[in-house]
Design a protein around this motif. Structure first.
Motif, PDB file in Angstrom:
ATOM      1  N   SER A   1      65.881  21.402 -52.770  1.00  0.00           N
ATOM      2  CA  SER A   1      66.126  22.363 -51.700  1.00  0.00           C
ATOM      3  C   SER A   1      67.399  21.988 -50.960  1.00  0.00           C
ATOM      4  O   SER A   1      67.851  20.836 -50.997  1.00  0.00           O
TER       5      SER A   1
ATOM      6  N   LEU B   1      65.778  26.997 -48.576  1.00  0.00           N
ATOM      7  CA  LEU B   1      66.504  27.634 -49.673  1.00  0.00           C
ATOM      8  C   LEU B   1      66.794  26.615 -50.770  1.00  0.00           C
ATOM      9  O   LEU B   1      66.935  25.415 -50.498  1.00  0.00           O
ATOM     10  N   PRO B   2      66.885  27.060 -52.013  1.00  0.00           N
ATOM     11  CA  PRO B   2      67.174  26.131 -53.104  1.00  0.00           C
ATOM     12  C   PRO B   2      68.571  25.518 -52.959  1.00  0.00           C
ATOM     13  O   PRO B   2      69.510  26.172 -52.498  1.00  0.00           O
TER      14      PRO B   2
ATOM     15  N   GLY C   1      71.662  27.316 -54.669  1.00  0.00           N
ATOM     16  CA  GLY C   1      71.219  28.644 -55.091  1.00  0.00           C
ATOM     17  C   GLY C   1      70.419  28.601 -56.385  1.00  0.00           C
ATOM     18  O   GLY C   1      69.407  27.905 -56.482  1.00  0.00           O
ATOM     19  N   PRO C   2      70.862  29.315 -57.410  1.00  0.00           N
ATOM     20  CA  PRO C   2      70.090  29.360 -58.662  1.00  0.00           C
ATOM     21  C   PRO C   2      69.982  28.005 -59.349  1.00  0.00           C
ATOM     22  O   PRO C   2      69.059  27.774 -60.127  1.00  0.00           O
TER      23      PRO C   2
ATOM     24  N   SER D   1      66.992  26.192 -57.759  1.00  0.00           N
ATOM     25  CA  SER D   1      65.809  26.955 -58.135  1.00  0.00           C
ATOM     26  C   SER D   1      65.434  26.684 -59.587  1.00  0.00           C
ATOM     27  O   SER D   1      64.270  26.431 -59.920  1.00  0.00           O
TER      28      SER D   1
ATOM     29  N   TRP E   1      65.459  31.711 -56.628  1.00  0.00           N
ATOM     30  CA  TRP E   1      66.700  32.295 -56.127  1.00  0.00           C
ATOM     31  C   TRP E   1      66.645  33.818 -56.219  1.00  0.00           C
ATOM     32  O   TRP E   1      66.356  34.386 -57.258  1.00  0.00           O
TER      33      TRP E   1
END
Length: 419
Positions: free
Chosen positions: A251, A293-294, A297-298, A301, A220
């Motif tokens: 993801s 993208l993860p 988000g974080p 990730s 992220w």
């Protein structure tokens, strides 16, 4: 042909200058990386719109005979498809027991509508064995064995074969200890991860399976692909209801789902992928050349990194994290890892009480009113069970292009296609 394919769009008929001829349908596994780099460079240098004007569009597996035209699928009985798949793998050099295990995993996916992890992958499996990237016959070694954990070296054997062995090892340990785990190094992608928890469920246990993979996303806030999305699946028995079964990844969208959007010609949802220049995109072609993208988000990730600890780091193999290789480099061992966990609920309470509590959770959770446009709510895995029941009854639909490729593969190996 398995893998990505490039096909002229309906806008025009030219091919991007400089693309190898092998980038035009079908896109063979040996040329995928080269094509991906070239297409990625086009996005970086000129933007997604410019590449689209060069009439390149990513299509998966040649399932569109020509723009706007789809041939009717062929329906095959599940038992016949399983036998056919095993015979193809045997003809390619796999041991009979290994071939049947592989076939069961692949057809399980097709029964549940996960076509991208089903017999569509059969040619890739044969290509990997022919090229030496994966052993034809499994050769497993138990490196360490404690009462609660086994460490297994797959020695570049197929993940479905060693994954089944690892989950059964975890189940055996859980019968004694309440919890059992097995970790595997030096294996391949495991196809649909949901298959493995069903082995635990059949033994009246909770199951978890994790498979690390090649980097497909950045941590992220980062810009470079250094993390796999680490597919995982968890399942539990129930009583009146079907077992709960979640098969997903870390993801925002899976690689398989991007392929499916590309085949249908659909745009991706917003916020799930970026193109090679790091710009948000809803174009499947741009996402395939860029990165996903993860999830969350974080959160996704971070979970992906911790899942890599449970797989690649804990397994003790030479390669882990960013050094894991994708399946389409057919002559190269992937060096992926697996983590299998089994939990015996009777270590906590009687089995019948446990399944009653799972049923109560399902009943109470699904009392929520539906949003506009939603017909009904489903528990995790419920759609898959319904699809499997229908396909067991009516046969599995095999897309025309996939059927053509499987027939061609069967002819190469002297195997008969189901009548």
């Amino acid at each position: 042909m398995l893998g990505w394919s490039l096909m002229p769009s309906t806008i025009g008929s030219s091919v991007v200058p400089g693309l190898p001829k092998t980038c035009v349908m079908p896109w063979s596994s040996r040329n995928r990386k080269k094509c991906s780099r070239i297409i990625g460079a086009r996005f970086v240098a000129r933007g997604a719109g410019a590449v689209a004007s060069d009439v390149i569009r990513c299509i998966i597996n040649d399932n569109v005979a020509s723009p706007g035209v789809r041939a009717a699928p062929t329906r095959v009985r599940a038992d016949e498809l399983r036998t056919f798949t095993a015979r193809v793998l045997e003809a390619a050099g796999a041991a009979p027991d290994d071939a049947m295990t592989m076939a069961d995993v692949l057809v399980w996916s097709d029964l549940r509508g996960i076509a991208k992890q089903g017999v569509l992958r059969l040619r890739l499996a044969v290509e990997r064995m022919r090229a030496g990237g994966t052993r034809r016959t499994a050769s497993l070694a138990t490196v360490r064995d404690t009462t609660g954990l086994a460490v297994i070296d797959a020695r570049d054997s197929w993940a479905p074969v060693v994954g089944v062995h690892a989950m059964r090892t975890a189940i055996a340990k859980a019968k004694t200890n309440g919890v059992g785990a097995a970790v595997v190094r030096n294996t391949t992608f495991a196809f649909a991860l949901g298959y493995y928890p069903t082995l635990a469920i059949a033994s009246r246990m909770i199951g978890l399976a994790i498979n690390d993979c090649l980097p497909v996303m950045a941590p992220w806030g980062g810009t470079t692909k250094t993390l796999g999305n680490q597919a995982f699946a968890v399942g539990t028995p129930a009583g009146r209801h079907q077992p709960l079964l979640l098969d997903t990844a870390n993801s925002a969208i899976t690689w398989t789902a991007i392929h499916e959007h590309a085949e249908r010609g659909d745009a991706l949802p917003e916020g799930v992928a970026v193109d090679p220049a790091g710009r948000p995109t809803t174009d499947p072609a741009a996402a395939l050349a860029g990165r996903v993208l993860p999830l969350g988000g974080p959160k996704g990730s971070g979970l992906a990194m911790l899942w890599e600890v449970l797989t690649g780091v804990l397994a003790g193999g030479e390669r882990f994290g960013p050094r894991v290789v994708g399946p389409d480099e057919v002559g190269t061992p992937q060096s992926t890892s697996l983590f299998m966990l089994a939990i015996d609920p009777t270590a906590s309470m009687p089995y019948e009480r446990f399944t009653q509590r799972v049923d109560a959770l399902i009943d109470e959770t699904l009392t929520s009113p539906t949003e506009p446009g939603t017909d009904r709510l489903y528990a995790p895995g419920e759609r898959g069970y319904l699809t499997a029941a229908q396909r067991e009854r009516d046969g599995i639909p095999i897309p025309a292009a996939t059927a053509r490729d499987l027939r061609a593969l069967a002819d190469e190996l002297g195997v008969s296609w189901p009548a």
